[in-house]
Structure formats: C-alpha cells, structure tokens
Design a protein around this motif. Structure first.
Motif, PDB file in Angstrom:
ATOM      1  N   LEU A  88       0.838  -1.210   0.000  1.00 39.78           N
ATOM      2  CA  LEU A  88       0.000   0.000   0.000  1.00 39.78           C
ATOM      3  C   LEU A  88       0.869   1.254   0.000  1.00 39.78           C
ATOM      4  O   LEU A  88       0.620   2.203  -0.750  1.00 39.78           O
ATOM      5  N   ALA A  89       1.882   1.233   0.846  1.00 39.37           N
ATOM      6  CA  ALA A  89       2.755   2.398   0.948  1.00 39.37           C
ATOM      7  C   ALA A  89       3.467   2.656  -0.375  1.00 39.37           C
ATOM      8  O   ALA A  89       3.558   3.798  -0.839  1.00 39.37           O
ATOM      9  N   GLN A  90       3.937   1.593  -0.982  1.00 38.88           N
ATOM     10  CA  GLN A  90       4.674   1.772  -2.231  1.00 38.88           C
ATOM     11  C   GLN A  90       3.775   2.225  -3.374  1.00 38.88           C
ATOM     12  O   GLN A  90       4.187   3.016  -4.226  1.00 38.88           O
TER      13      GLN A  90
ATOM     14  N   LEU B 113       9.730   5.331   6.366  1.00 33.76           N
ATOM     15  CA  LEU B 113       8.995   4.288   7.096  1.00 33.76           C
ATOM     16  C   LEU B 113       9.090   2.954   6.360  1.00 33.76           C
ATOM     17  O   LEU B 113       9.284   1.904   6.965  1.00 33.76           O
ATOM     18  N   ALA B 114       8.949   3.006   5.051  1.00 31.19           N
ATOM     19  CA  ALA B 114       8.879   1.774   4.269  1.00 31.19           C
ATOM     20  C   ALA B 114      10.212   1.016   4.237  1.00 31.19           C
ATOM     21  O   ALA B 114      10.236  -0.210   4.181  1.00 31.19           O
ATOM     22  N   VAL B 115      11.280   1.771   4.280  1.00 31.68           N
ATOM     23  CA  VAL B 115      12.608   1.153   4.205  1.00 31.68           C
ATOM     24  C   VAL B 115      12.815   0.113   5.297  1.00 31.68           C
ATOM     25  O   VAL B 115      13.464  -0.915   5.091  1.00 31.68           O
ATOM     26  N   HIS B 116      12.253   0.400   6.451  1.00 36.88           N
ATOM     27  CA  HIS B 116      12.470  -0.497   7.577  1.00 36.88           C
ATOM     28  C   HIS B 116      11.408  -1.579   7.698  1.00 36.88           C
ATOM     29  O   HIS B 116      11.409  -2.362   8.645  1.00 36.88           O
ATOM     30  N   PRO B 126       6.875  -1.192  10.711  1.00 34.66           N
ATOM     31  CA  PRO B 126       7.229   0.177  11.096  1.00 34.66           C
ATOM     32  C   PRO B 126       6.340   1.238  10.434  1.00 34.66           C
ATOM     33  O   PRO B 126       6.222   2.348  10.947  1.00 34.66           O
ATOM     34  N   ILE B 127       5.730   0.882   9.329  1.00 34.31           N
ATOM     35  CA  ILE B 127       4.857   1.860   8.662  1.00 34.31           C
ATOM     36  C   ILE B 127       3.632   2.117   9.536  1.00 34.31           C
ATOM     37  O   ILE B 127       3.303   3.265   9.854  1.00 34.31           O
ATOM     38  N   LEU B 128       2.987   1.035   9.948  1.00 34.41           N
ATOM     39  CA  LEU B 128       1.829   1.187  10.835  1.00 34.41           C
ATOM     40  C   LEU B 128       2.246   1.821  12.155  1.00 34.41           C
ATOM     41  O   LEU B 128       1.534   2.671  12.698  1.00 34.41           O
TER      42      LEU B 128
END
Lengths: 152, 152
Positions: A88-90, B113-116, B126-128
DNA sequence: GCTTGACTTTACCATCATAGGAAGGTGCAC
DNA sequence: GTGCACCTTCCTATGATGGTAAAGTCAAGC
C-alpha cells in the motif's frame, strides 16, 4: 475532567481531527458509530483518539480515505502480513511520484515560457503566445519526453 | 463541411475541450454565451476554437479557472503590460513549487517508514507504527486543504 | 431558579473541475 | 419516414473539508 470519556470537541483537540470530520468519518463508516450520552452527545475514549490520530497521520502523508480504510484494517489485524502494508505504501509513493512529475513538467514548461517574457510595460508576451499556440507546448505529457501524466 | 460555423461537438474535437466543459465554461461566464442556431444549437466560429485551445493549454499547465479568467483578459487586451502576465505565471510557479515540496515531503517520510518494513508474512510493521505514533513524523510541512491533485 | 455562554445535535450548502446520465428535441442520410 | 447521431437542459457524483443555521444540552454565576 474525565479523560476516559469525552465529548467530540475534546476528542477533536486531542486527535487533531476536527469535530466536523469526526462526524463525517463516522457517517462514511471509516470509524464505528460513537456511543452516545443520555442526551445524544457522542462520547469517545482514549482508544478512539488513538484511531483518529492514526487517520490524521495517514492523511498528512496523502493517503486517500479508501487507502486509510485498508490501512486501518491492517492496523487492527494482528495477523496481517507486513507485505500488504508495504505494498500500500509503495503504491502511494508511486502515485506521489506521478503527481510530482506532472507538476514538475508544468513548472518547466511555464518557466521556459516565462524566461523569454520581458515582464515590462510592453504587451509582447511569449507566455500568452505559448498558451495560444495551436498545439504546441503540452506540458501534461509528451513534451520533452516527460512521463505521460494522468490523461483523461 | 462549413468550418466557419460548427456545432459544439465539432468545436470540442477541434479545441480539445469536451462539449460538456464548453457548456460549463459558458455557464460560469469564462467564455461568452454562444450564438444559437434557429433550433437552439450552439454555434461556434474558428475564433472560439482558438479561445478554447488557449483555455485548455492553460489548464494543462495547472492554472485554475480564476487564473485563466485573468489570463484571457490579458490575452484579449492589446495594451496589457507583459509584467502582469509574467507575475501571474510566476505566482503559479510558486504554487506548483509549494505543492511539489509538500508531496516530496510526504514521499520522503513514507520512504523512511517503508525502508524499515520487512514486507513479508510477519505482522511487525514500522509503517503502521509510524502512523500510530503519538505525534511524530508529520510530513505535511504545508497546508492540508490545498493538497489534492490538480485533477481527478 | 434563571440566565448566559459554550458546547452539541442534524441538515443543508459550497468548494473545484470534470464526468455521467436521463429525457426529450433536431438534423440528415437512407 | 425512419433510424441514428447529435443536440438540449437538468440532476447527480466525485473527495475532503469548511461553513451556516436552527435547535437542544450542560455547567456556572447570580
């Protein structure tokens, strides 16, 4: 002050989401219907504030309400695969990229036109000429090989 | 075929502005009321197509209808100072810059956020966590209201 | 008790640019 | 004289938010 149960105004303050929007989110089903006091006032607990903050943060990052609906589902699901969240983020990052590219193309075209405009008291103006040009200077796509934008 | 006077459909084709929008632009006063055939059909001349193309080009560059109203006024005014046109263009470039910067900030935060995030079958994410965090990671450096895309 | 003021409720309207459809009239080619 | 493509007006929707209005509720001051 009873922090365990508050009215919508206080909830708005603590969450950063306006009372208006809290009602709206309830109306569209993004958040469950609030419990009501004897006289009909909505009452909220700390966990509701938590949820609303989550929503506000997601909005701050540009997620749409639909995407937030999915994020909330994943957030609440203890057995979610993090891959779904990341996807979703991507996807959203890709959307942002597309919109950024589109606006950068607009900016570039506009700057190209503006550079040659004297910007004085005389009427000659390459900017207006560019806008009036038959079919040239379409910043929303083809020009200079920019990525095609959200055509429609 | 008589290119000197056409119906709205043909005008739409030649200008790149949909018939729907041509009527709308007339309704809001952006363009003058079209002349009508004896049976009530709108009729347009080549100069109208020219104006509509100007409008479409300006929209392609992200100008709002209000800005286009001003641009049209300047375009039609033979005694305009080009400085006014340039000022409009530069104001719009500044708007674009602001929106670009806002979206880039969103993108950056989201990527951080997404990287991790492992993005696998496990639930840790980590995004949530970032979205649920009390008050951290606010990527919306600028105003919220104006953040929506230029078209949808 | 009564007034005042801050809060709440619902309901409706506005934004901005665009698209879709319904219901009915028109124009032209066959 | 019919069929079909086009035109007309009017209504609705989008997405997220702000605003307003009319009415009800609550707590504090007097």
């Amino acid at each position: 002050m009873d922090m365990m149960q508050m009215n919508i105004g206080e909830t708005a303050k603590h969450s950063g989401v306006s009372a208006k929007m809290i009602r709206h989110y309830e109306g569209i089903g993004l958040i469950p219907k609030a419990t009501r006091s004897y006289s009909g006032y909505r009452t909220y607990a700390a966990s509701d504030v938590h949820t609303l903050r989550f929503i506000r943060q997601a909005r701050n990052l540009g997620f749409s309400i639909k995407q937030i609906e999915q994020l909330l589902g994943l957030w609440r699901n203890q057995r979610r695969p993090s891959s779904k969240v990341k996807a979703l983020a991507q996807a959203h990052i890709a959307e942002l990229d597309a919109r950024i590219a589109e606006m950068q193309a607009m900016k570039r075209t506009l700057q190209d036109l503006a550079v040659h405009c004297h910007g004085d008291d005389r009427p000659e103006c390459p900017i207006l000429d560019g806008l009036a040009a038959p079919l040239a200077a379409d910043a929303s796509g083809a020009r200079r090989g920019r990525a095609a934008s959200t055509r429609h």
